[in-house]
Motif scaffolding. Structure first.
Motif: not given
Lengths: 114, 109
Positions: A2-8, A15-33
């Motif tokens: 998979a590597g790096v997966t983003q949703t949605p 305007t004014g609404q809230s949301m969360t973007l999810l990022c998942a990585q399966d490479m055991n990387h220390e750094y994320m951006y």
């Protein structure tokens, strides 16, 4: 593989609404951006993390929050979306300091704020 | 500010050679990176230079001159699939990447 997966991948907010973007990585990387990419501009760093439980501000952090509760996940939150946050958001990960420049990117999340 | 510059757009012919330049100014430097980004897709890593000179990787080569704050990406035997944006970035003293706006390369038959 998979590597790096983003949703949605796509989201439209008012305007004014809230949301969360999810990022998942399966490479055991220390750094994320988290970056945003806008036409005619380079990638701009929003927030980053150098390990589980740590986060730091990048170049354009205002209006965003992040959390890295698990090593493999990095969440980007918008508490009160603004039209200026319309952009393509990319999550990326890397091994660490000396390999920090070789980033592995997710496919991007296209956000439109009306 | 973050001083890194590359041309906005270039056009080249299939089968030819093209050189994409990148100039930067920084007091702290930990390497120069090139990424390829096809339209609507994520950037992918192409090359890394930390010492002066030429690094060759198949049809792609990257050159660095630290004293001049200058790098170029050389693409040989251009193919239609090379149509993409090419992003230049340097790594600063805090190991953060500072990105150029990208060069859109258009390949014509």
């Amino acid at each position: 593989n998979a590597g790096v997966t983003q949703t949605p991948k796509f989201r439209v907010l008012k305007t004014g609404q809230s949301m969360t973007l999810l990022c998942a990585q399966d490479m055991n990387h220390e750094y994320m951006y988290w970056y945003r990419q806008d036409p005619g501009m380079g990638l701009r760093l929003i927030h980053y993390s150098v390990g589980e439980g740590t986060t730091a501000k990048g170049e354009v952090p205002d209006g965003y929050n992040v959390s890295r509760l698990k090593k493999q996940n990095f969440l980007l939150g918008l508490e009160s979306a603004a039209p200026s946050q319309t952009s393509v958001y990319f999550c990326a990960s890397s091994y660490g300091d000396r390999e920090a420049g070789e980033l592995f990117f997710g496919e991007g999340s296209r956000l439109t704020v009306l | 500010g973050q001083n890194i510059d590359q041309p906005t757009e270039m056009t080249a012919t299939e089968g030819a050679i093209v050189q994409i330049n990148c100039t930067y100014q920084t007091s702290g430097f930990n390497g120069l990176f090139w990424y390829q980004q096809h339209a609507g897709e994520a950037p992918t890593f192409l090359s890394y230079n930390v010492l002066d000179g030429l690094e060759e990787k198949g049809r792609f080569s990257s050159f660095l001159s630290r004293s001049k704050g200058y790098s170029y990406l050389l693409l040989k035997e251009l193919q239609m699939k090379d149509s993409a944006s090419y992003l230049c970035a340097y790594m600063d003293s805090n190991y953060q990447l500072i990105w150029g706006a990208g060069t859109k390369l258009i390949i014509k038959p």
